[in-house]
Design a protein around this motif. Structure first.
Motif, PDB file in Angstrom:
ATOM      1  N   SER A  83       0.817  -1.205   0.000  1.00  0.00           N
ATOM      2  CA  SER A  83       0.000   0.000   0.000  1.00  0.00           C
ATOM      3  C   SER A  83       0.857   1.265   0.000  1.00  0.00           C
ATOM      4  O   SER A  83       0.566   2.226  -0.712  1.00  0.00           O
ATOM      5  CB  SER A  83      -0.937  -0.001   1.212  1.00  0.00           C
ATOM      6  OG  SER A  83      -1.794   1.109   1.203  1.00  0.00           O
ATOM      7  N   ASP A  94       2.447   1.650  -3.384  1.00  0.00           N
ATOM      8  CA  ASP A  94       1.408   2.035  -4.337  1.00  0.00           C
ATOM      9  C   ASP A  94       1.075   3.522  -4.234  1.00  0.00           C
ATOM     10  O   ASP A  94       0.635   4.135  -5.207  1.00  0.00           O
ATOM     11  CB  ASP A  94       0.154   1.192  -4.073  1.00  0.00           C
ATOM     12  CG  ASP A  94      -0.868   1.293  -5.201  1.00  0.00           C
ATOM     13  OD1 ASP A  94      -0.583   1.949  -6.215  1.00  0.00           O
ATOM     14  OD2 ASP A  94      -1.954   0.711  -5.070  1.00  0.00           O
ATOM     15  N   ILE A 150       4.646  -4.001  -8.136  1.00  0.00           N
ATOM     16  CA  ILE A 150       5.266  -3.589  -6.870  1.00  0.00           C
ATOM     17  C   ILE A 150       6.122  -4.718  -6.320  1.00  0.00           C
ATOM     18  O   ILE A 150       7.290  -4.533  -5.998  1.00  0.00           O
ATOM     19  CB  ILE A 150       4.189  -3.180  -5.847  1.00  0.00           C
ATOM     20  CG1 ILE A 150       3.458  -1.922  -6.328  1.00  0.00           C
ATOM     21  CG2 ILE A 150       4.814  -2.942  -4.473  1.00  0.00           C
ATOM     22  CD1 ILE A 150       2.269  -1.548  -5.473  1.00  0.00           C
ATOM     23  N   ASP A 176       0.208  -5.298  -8.088  1.00  0.00           N
ATOM     24  CA  ASP A 176       0.445  -4.217  -9.039  1.00  0.00           C
ATOM     25  C   ASP A 176      -0.136  -2.918  -8.507  1.00  0.00           C
ATOM     26  O   ASP A 176      -1.101  -2.913  -7.724  1.00  0.00           O
ATOM     27  CB  ASP A 176      -0.176  -4.544 -10.400  1.00  0.00           C
ATOM     28  CG  ASP A 176       0.504  -5.736 -11.067  1.00  0.00           C
ATOM     29  OD1 ASP A 176       1.738  -5.866 -10.900  1.00  0.00           O
ATOM     30  OD2 ASP A 176      -0.192  -6.528 -11.724  1.00  0.00           O
ATOM     31  N   ALA A 177       0.419  -1.815  -8.954  1.00  0.00           N
ATOM     32  CA  ALA A 177      -0.010  -0.498  -8.485  1.00  0.00           C
ATOM     33  C   ALA A 177      -1.306  -0.076  -9.160  1.00  0.00           C
ATOM     34  O   ALA A 177      -1.542  -0.391 -10.329  1.00  0.00           O
ATOM     35  CB  ALA A 177       1.082   0.539  -8.763  1.00  0.00           C
TER      36      ALA A 177
END
Length: 412
Positions: free
Chosen positions: A210, A213, A221, A236-237
């Motif tokens: 998190s 992100d 990520i 993934d972001a």
């Protein structure tokens, strides 16, 4: 199992002192798990409860950060808007008694456990302030829900400084609040951020994802792979950048481990930040907490994680883009700190064909420094701020006119 049963019975019947079945079973389970790697272990009821408190980041207590000094509990700082802050606790106060019981002889954990308790329950502590000969005074408080503060921030000139000390459930909300506060405080003068992950031992994987992100607009990520090397999870972001694309410098050192390395590795591989400091710890494995009967649990390593470029940092660490030792006016020799690769039974790095006999060299040994991270004497922080200032100044330079094309003259 037959061999285990035979040893168990002989120890129970012939050991020089009487031991209970619970003691033997707990020791046997813990021995089995700790022999696997340095991070797998058995959690009894107390350990499991404490682990849950740490990951939630909230508990019933007074709201003070403390340490142990000369047998007394010393207040590092009260947490804002808590019983301790409202009661007037100050940095340097010494707690000598808790509910009438002297703290001398207690470990820090034992003292902290006594200060924690059910919300709404009263507690009395004896406090000594100032010189040793001052008379202690009693403070009566009522325990409340205390939320840890793993994120602290402030403005360093026109740079936003954000220090993250751990990854609990309070980390992402704390980061969002810190960024919002800095944006409101500095406005258009804000030129970039320093994200300080030094001496951050890690924490929850989802919080690390998190946080990363928050700074990455798209792309991978981190990913994890289990026993057979098959990718088990991929993170993934999502679209959006909390910092609106401003430059970021991430500070790391040998105390940056696990979740800290996930964030640092993601921002480095995605070219979103410049990493500055020294080589990180090198803990590239994922632990899963598996609850057991009777409020007990086991923590077992279930996967390795990989940065967006596919590299494992297990037993290697993340190498900063710019190596900056923590220094005073002169560099002082210091014994190298322990790394993941130094721990007995540490997992190997499965991306390397030939395992190095020793961790890779990271240059000169880190210099000794008494500087507290984020203090005025923090050399690494000042270098990070200077880099952001330099980047900002470079962007403000006027565009250079294009040179006239070379004219070649010939005679005929």
């Amino acid at each position: 199992m037959g061999l285990f049963s035979e040893v168990f019975e002989r120890v129970r019947g012939q050991y020089v002192e009487k031991v209970t079945d619970d003691q033997l079973v707990k020791a046997a389970i813990n021995g089995m798990l700790t022999s696997l790697d340095p991070h797998s272990s058995f959690l009894d009821t107390d350990d499991f409860t404490e682990m849950q408190v740490q990951t939630r980041g909230e508990f019933g207590g007074l709201g003070i950060e403390v340490t142990l000094e000369n047998g007394y509990v010393k207040v590092i700082s009260p947490i804002d808007d808590t019983p301790a802050a409202r009661a007037g606790f100050q940095t340097g106060d010494l707690i000598t008694q808790i509910d009438g019981e002297p703290v001398q002889g207690l470990s820090l954990k034992q003292a902290v456990d006594k200060m924690r308790g059910p919300v709404g329950q009263p507690i009395k502590v004896m406090v000594r302030r100032g010189q040793a000969e001052t008379t202690p005074f009693e403070v009566s408080l009522t325990r409340e829900v205390i939320k840890s503060q793993p994120v602290k921030s402030r403005a360093e000139g026109d740079v936003g400084y954000i220090r993250i000390t751990g990854f609990s459930r309070q980390t992402q909300p704390g980061l969002e609040k810190a960024v919002q506060t800095l944006q409101q405080q500095l406005g258009s003068k804000l030129i970039g951020y320093v994200i300080d992950l030094r001496n951050n031992p890690g924490g929850l994987l989802d919080q690390a994802v998190s946080v990363a992100d928050s700074f990455i607009d798209k792309g991978n990520i981190v990913s994890t792979r289990g026993r057979d090397g098959v990718e088990t999870q991929r993170f993934d972001a999502a679209a959006g950048d909390l910092t609106k694309g401003l430059p970021i410098v991430v500070l790391v050192n040998g105390g940056s481990a696990s979740a800290s390395e996930i964030v640092a590795g993601a921002l480095q591989d995605q070219h979103r930040a410049v990493l500055m400091g020294t080589q990180t710890f090198g803990k590239g494995s994922v632990q899963t907490i598996m609850p057991l009967r009777d409020q007990k649990a086991m923590k077992i390593t279930t996967a390795r994680y990989y940065t967006p470029s596919g590299r494992s940092i297990q037993a290697l660490g993340v190498t900063p883009d710019i190596t900056v030792e923590q220094a005073k006016l002169e560099k002082v020799a210091q014994a190298p700190g322990r790394k993941e690769a130094d721990l007995r039974g540490a997992l190997s790095n499965d991306t390397l064909k030939n395992q190095p006999a020793t961790p890779p060299a990271t240059g000169a040994a880190a210099p000794k420094s008494d500087a507290v991270p984020g203090s005025a004497e923090d050399y690494q922080l000042q270098r990070a701020v200077d880099l952001l200032i330099g980047t900002s100044l470079f962007r403000q330079l006027p565009s250079q006119p294009q040179a006239n094309p070379m004219v070649t003259k010939t005679s005929g």
